[in-house]
Design an enzyme around this catalytic site. Sequence first.
Site, PDB file in Angstrom:
ATOM      1  N   GLN A 101       0.852  -1.199   0.000  1.00  0.00           N
ATOM      2  CA  GLN A 101       0.000   0.000   0.000  1.00  0.00           C
ATOM      3  C   GLN A 101       0.883   1.242   0.000  1.00  0.00           C
ATOM      4  O   GLN A 101       0.396   2.359  -0.151  1.00  0.00           O
ATOM      5  CB  GLN A 101      -0.893   0.017   1.242  1.00  0.00           C
ATOM      6  CG  GLN A 101      -1.810  -1.173   1.363  1.00  0.00           C
ATOM      7  CD  GLN A 101      -2.482  -1.213   2.716  1.00  0.00           C
ATOM      8  OE1 GLN A 101      -3.531  -0.610   2.934  1.00  0.00           O
ATOM      9  NE2 GLN A 101      -1.861  -1.912   3.653  1.00  0.00           N
ATOM     10  N   HIS A 119      -1.269   1.406  -4.471  1.00  0.00           N
ATOM     11  CA  HIS A 119      -1.629   2.827  -4.359  1.00  0.00           C
ATOM     12  C   HIS A 119      -0.684   3.751  -5.104  1.00  0.00           C
ATOM     13  O   HIS A 119      -0.615   4.937  -4.791  1.00  0.00           O
ATOM     14  CB  HIS A 119      -1.723   3.223  -2.882  1.00  0.00           C
ATOM     15  CG  HIS A 119      -2.816   2.478  -2.155  1.00  0.00           C
ATOM     16  ND1 HIS A 119      -2.826   2.334  -0.793  1.00  0.00           N
ATOM     17  CD2 HIS A 119      -3.911   1.831  -2.611  1.00  0.00           C
ATOM     18  CE1 HIS A 119      -3.898   1.626  -0.435  1.00  0.00           C
ATOM     19  NE2 HIS A 119      -4.566   1.303  -1.534  1.00  0.00           N
ATOM     20  N   SER A 188      -2.646  -1.161   9.289  1.00  0.00           N
ATOM     21  CA  SER A 188      -3.782  -1.081  10.227  1.00  0.00           C
ATOM     22  C   SER A 188      -4.998  -1.781   9.639  1.00  0.00           C
ATOM     23  O   SER A 188      -6.011  -1.941  10.306  1.00  0.00           O
ATOM     24  CB  SER A 188      -4.099   0.390  10.506  1.00  0.00           C
ATOM     25  OG  SER A 188      -4.440   1.049   9.288  1.00  0.00           O
TER      26      SER A 188
HETATM   27  C1  BV8 Z   1     -11.627   3.014  -3.728  1.00  0.00           C
HETATM   28  C2  BV8 Z   1      -1.875   6.606  -1.330  1.00  0.00           C
HETATM   29  C3  BV8 Z   1     -13.578   3.089  -5.047  1.00  0.00           C
HETATM   30  C4  BV8 Z   1      -1.912   8.092  -1.171  1.00  0.00           C
HETATM   31  C5  BV8 Z   1      -3.660   5.727   0.090  1.00  0.00           C
HETATM   32  C6  BV8 Z   1     -15.044  -0.253   0.728  1.00  0.00           C
HETATM   33  C7  BV8 Z   1     -14.659  -0.605  -0.552  1.00  0.00           C
HETATM   34  C8  BV8 Z   1     -14.009   0.299  -1.361  1.00  0.00           C
HETATM   35  C9  BV8 Z   1     -13.692   1.582  -0.883  1.00  0.00           C
HETATM   36  C10 BV8 Z   1     -14.054   1.925   0.396  1.00  0.00           C
HETATM   37  C11 BV8 Z   1     -14.715   1.010   1.195  1.00  0.00           C
HETATM   38  N1  BV8 Z   1     -14.955   1.626   2.366  1.00  0.00           N
HETATM   39  C12 BV8 Z   1     -14.418   2.873   2.343  1.00  0.00           C
HETATM   40  C13 BV8 Z   1     -13.888   3.085   1.162  1.00  0.00           C
HETATM   41  C14 BV8 Z   1     -13.238   4.327   0.757  1.00  0.00           C
HETATM   42  C15 BV8 Z   1     -11.752   4.316   1.054  1.00  0.00           C
HETATM   43  C16 BV8 Z   1     -11.407   3.746   2.387  1.00  0.00           C
HETATM   44  O1  BV8 Z   1     -11.014   2.600   2.496  1.00  0.00           O
HETATM   45  N2  BV8 Z   1     -11.531   4.568   3.415  1.00  0.00           N
HETATM   46  C17 BV8 Z   1     -11.142   4.156   4.742  1.00  0.00           C
HETATM   47  C18 BV8 Z   1     -10.582   5.367   5.497  1.00  0.00           C
HETATM   48  C19 BV8 Z   1     -12.342   3.563   5.438  1.00  0.00           C
HETATM   49  N3  BV8 Z   1     -11.047   3.611   0.019  1.00  0.00           N
HETATM   50  C20 BV8 Z   1     -10.703   4.285  -1.087  1.00  0.00           C
HETATM   51  O2  BV8 Z   1     -11.035   5.441  -1.283  1.00  0.00           O
HETATM   52  C21 BV8 Z   1      -9.906   3.541  -2.139  1.00  0.00           C
HETATM   53  N4  BV8 Z   1     -10.569   3.740  -3.391  1.00  0.00           N
HETATM   54  O3  BV8 Z   1     -11.877   1.941  -3.325  1.00  0.00           O
HETATM   55  O4  BV8 Z   1     -12.409   3.717  -4.578  1.00  0.00           O
HETATM   56  C22 BV8 Z   1     -13.580   3.362  -6.472  1.00  0.00           C
HETATM   57  C23 BV8 Z   1     -13.566   2.296  -7.352  1.00  0.00           C
HETATM   58  C24 BV8 Z   1     -13.586   2.566  -8.679  1.00  0.00           C
HETATM   59  C25 BV8 Z   1     -13.607   3.878  -9.149  1.00  0.00           C
HETATM   60  C26 BV8 Z   1     -13.609   4.948  -8.262  1.00  0.00           C
HETATM   61  C27 BV8 Z   1     -13.587   4.692  -6.902  1.00  0.00           C
HETATM   62  C28 BV8 Z   1      -8.522   4.122  -2.304  1.00  0.00           C
HETATM   63  C29 BV8 Z   1      -7.727   3.933  -1.068  1.00  0.00           C
HETATM   64  C30 BV8 Z   1      -6.264   4.345  -1.303  1.00  0.00           C
HETATM   65  C31 BV8 Z   1      -5.991   5.677  -0.672  1.00  0.00           C
HETATM   66  N5  BV8 Z   1      -4.572   6.003  -0.802  1.00  0.00           N
HETATM   67  N6  BV8 Z   1      -2.356   5.964  -0.095  1.00  0.00           N
HETATM   68  C32 BV8 Z   1      -0.857   8.589  -0.229  1.00  0.00           C
HETATM   69  O5  BV8 Z   1      -0.039   7.795   0.265  1.00  0.00           O
HETATM   70  O6  BV8 Z   1      -0.851   9.804   0.016  1.00  0.00           O
HETATM   71  S1  BV8 Z   1      -4.160   5.022   1.518  1.00  0.00           S
HETATM   72  C33 BV8 Z   1      -2.941   5.120   2.663  1.00  0.00           C
HETATM   73  O7  BV8 Z   1      -3.554   4.970   3.909  1.00  0.00           O
HETATM   74  C34 BV8 Z   1      -1.939   4.000   2.601  1.00  0.00           C
HETATM   75  O8  BV8 Z   1      -1.589   3.675   1.283  1.00  0.00           O
HETATM   76  C35 BV8 Z   1      -2.606   2.891   3.326  1.00  0.00           C
HETATM   77  O9  BV8 Z   1      -3.419   2.145   2.485  1.00  0.00           O
HETATM   78  C36 BV8 Z   1      -3.469   3.652   4.296  1.00  0.00           C
HETATM   79  C37 BV8 Z   1      -2.797   3.687   5.649  1.00  0.00           C
HETATM   80  O10 BV8 Z   1      -2.830   2.433   6.107  1.00  0.00           O
HETATM   81  P1  BV8 Z   1      -1.488   1.715   6.571  1.00  0.00           P
HETATM   82  O11 BV8 Z   1      -0.533   1.610   5.453  1.00  0.00           O
HETATM   83  O12 BV8 Z   1      -1.942   0.503   7.220  1.00  0.00           O
HETATM   84  O13 BV8 Z   1      -0.828   2.701   7.586  1.00  0.00           O
HETATM   85  P2  BV8 Z   1      -1.389   3.114   9.003  1.00  0.00           P
HETATM   86  O14 BV8 Z   1      -0.636   4.327   9.389  1.00  0.00           O
HETATM   87  O15 BV8 Z   1      -2.867   3.138   8.961  1.00  0.00           O
HETATM   88  O16 BV8 Z   1      -0.984   1.907   9.966  1.00  0.00           O
HETATM   89  C38 BV8 Z   1       0.373   1.617  10.179  1.00  0.00           C
HETATM   90  C39 BV8 Z   1       0.383   0.291  10.906  1.00  0.00           C
HETATM   91  O17 BV8 Z   1       1.747  -0.086  11.095  1.00  0.00           O
HETATM   92  C40 BV8 Z   1      -0.249   0.356  12.285  1.00  0.00           C
HETATM   93  O18 BV8 Z   1      -1.104  -0.759  12.454  1.00  0.00           O
HETATM   94  C41 BV8 Z   1       0.949   0.266  13.242  1.00  0.00           C
HETATM   95  O19 BV8 Z   1       0.630  -0.458  14.415  1.00  0.00           O
HETATM   96  C42 BV8 Z   1       1.933  -0.518  12.411  1.00  0.00           C
HETATM   97  N7  BV8 Z   1       3.339  -0.270  12.717  1.00  0.00           N
HETATM   98  C43 BV8 Z   1       3.915   0.866  13.185  1.00  0.00           C
HETATM   99  N8  BV8 Z   1       5.251   0.680  13.291  1.00  0.00           N
HETATM  100  C44 BV8 Z   1       5.516  -0.585  12.868  1.00  0.00           C
HETATM  101  C45 BV8 Z   1       4.308  -1.189  12.493  1.00  0.00           C
HETATM  102  N9  BV8 Z   1       4.238  -2.452  12.023  1.00  0.00           N
HETATM  103  C46 BV8 Z   1       5.378  -3.135  11.923  1.00  0.00           C
HETATM  104  N10 BV8 Z   1       6.584  -2.633  12.263  1.00  0.00           N
HETATM  105  C47 BV8 Z   1       6.691  -1.364  12.740  1.00  0.00           C
HETATM  106  N11 BV8 Z   1       7.894  -0.867  13.089  1.00  0.00           N
END
Ligand code: BV8
Length: 243
Positions: A101, A119, A188
């Site tokens: 991602q 992504h 996450s």
């Molecule tokens: C889409 C790029 C439809 C940009 C990113 C159901 C189905 C489909 C869509 C949805 C749905 N429900 C909701 C949606 C909409 C939305 C969504 O999911 N919203 C969420 C908030 C509910 N999804 C979308 O909009 C997606 N598009 O499906 O569109 C569509 C289809 C056709 C045509 C038109 C539209 C697009 C989603 C992509 C968004 N872009 N990134 C950029 O980077 O700026 S998302 C971005 O946030 C990341 O890429 C990643 O995916 C997300 C963050 O998540 P993580 O990577 O997990 O990071 P996070 O900080 O959350 O967590 C870090 C983890 O690491 C923690 O758990 C922590 O404990 C752990 N950690 C910390 N340190 C360590 C560690 N682990 C190991 N070792 C360590 N040292």
Amino acid sequence: MVFSTLLLETLNSAQKVAVLTGAGISAESGIPTFREAQTGLWSKYRPEDLATPSAFRRDPKLVWEWYQWRRQLIEQSNPNPGHHAIAQFEGLVPSFTVITQNVDGFHQSAGSSTVIELHGNIMRTICFDNRHKIDEWDDYEIPPRCPICRSYLRPDVVWFGEGLPKTALENAIQETRECNVFLAIGTSAVVEPAASLPWIAKENGALLIEVNPNTTPVTRNADYVFHKPAGEFLPELVHALAT
Ligand code: BV8
């Protein structure tokens, strides 16, 4: 760290392994994750409020500068032992796919050869209106404009509300369905459709392993959970497999 014989035997006999990584695997490279408060200048914004087409339409300069700030962080950083261990892991099994991602390109820099970028990649630039791929521009406006159609330039990443690259998503789902072992590392597991991949793997009979210091929606469904930082845990796992 001591690993169960069953786990090592399962991993060593696996034909296909798939790995889903999130921002957590780049945390030990010094790249802030999405869940942590944005550091410094960006502490008053939520990524979900900046990584969207509407945010860019509303304030293209702010969004462009946020991505420039992140690009500089990435350019000043490097893959960490977690990325390198995943690249080594690839050489230990017949088929190994990284589904990420992340947009930092660190898996490729660390030597992984099969990387699916769900992504996009922050180092690639396209234009907002027509997605022209632009490698260089001499425009000093912020954001710069596309030399072909004059619309604003933007990073080639998938924003919230935008569809994922069709081929990347299809390949990721296929690899997830076919793998014997699926590792969810540093995510996450809340952003869809990537967050559904661990469930798809499990439904198709894969052994599900999570590596994350914290609990996530994947944790309760995983066969093995290692609440450890990826940069510490993965080199130990790969060393145990390789010896
Ligand atoms: C889409 C790029 C439809 C940009 C990113 C159901 C189905 C489909 C869509 C949805 C749905 N429900 C909701 C949606 C909409 C939305 C969504 O999911 N919203 C969420 C908030 C509910 N999804 C979308 O909009 C997606 N598009 O499906 O569109 C569509 C289809 C056709 C045509 C038109 C539209 C697009 C989603 C992509 C968004 N872009 N990134 C950029 O980077 O700026 S998302 C971005 O946030 C990341 O890429 C990643 O995916 C997300 C963050 O998540 P993580 O990577 O997990 O990071 P996070 O900080 O959350 O967590 C870090 C983890 O690491 C923690 O758990 C922590 O404990 C752990 N950690 C910390 N340190 C360590 C560690 N682990 C190991 N070792 C360590 N040292």
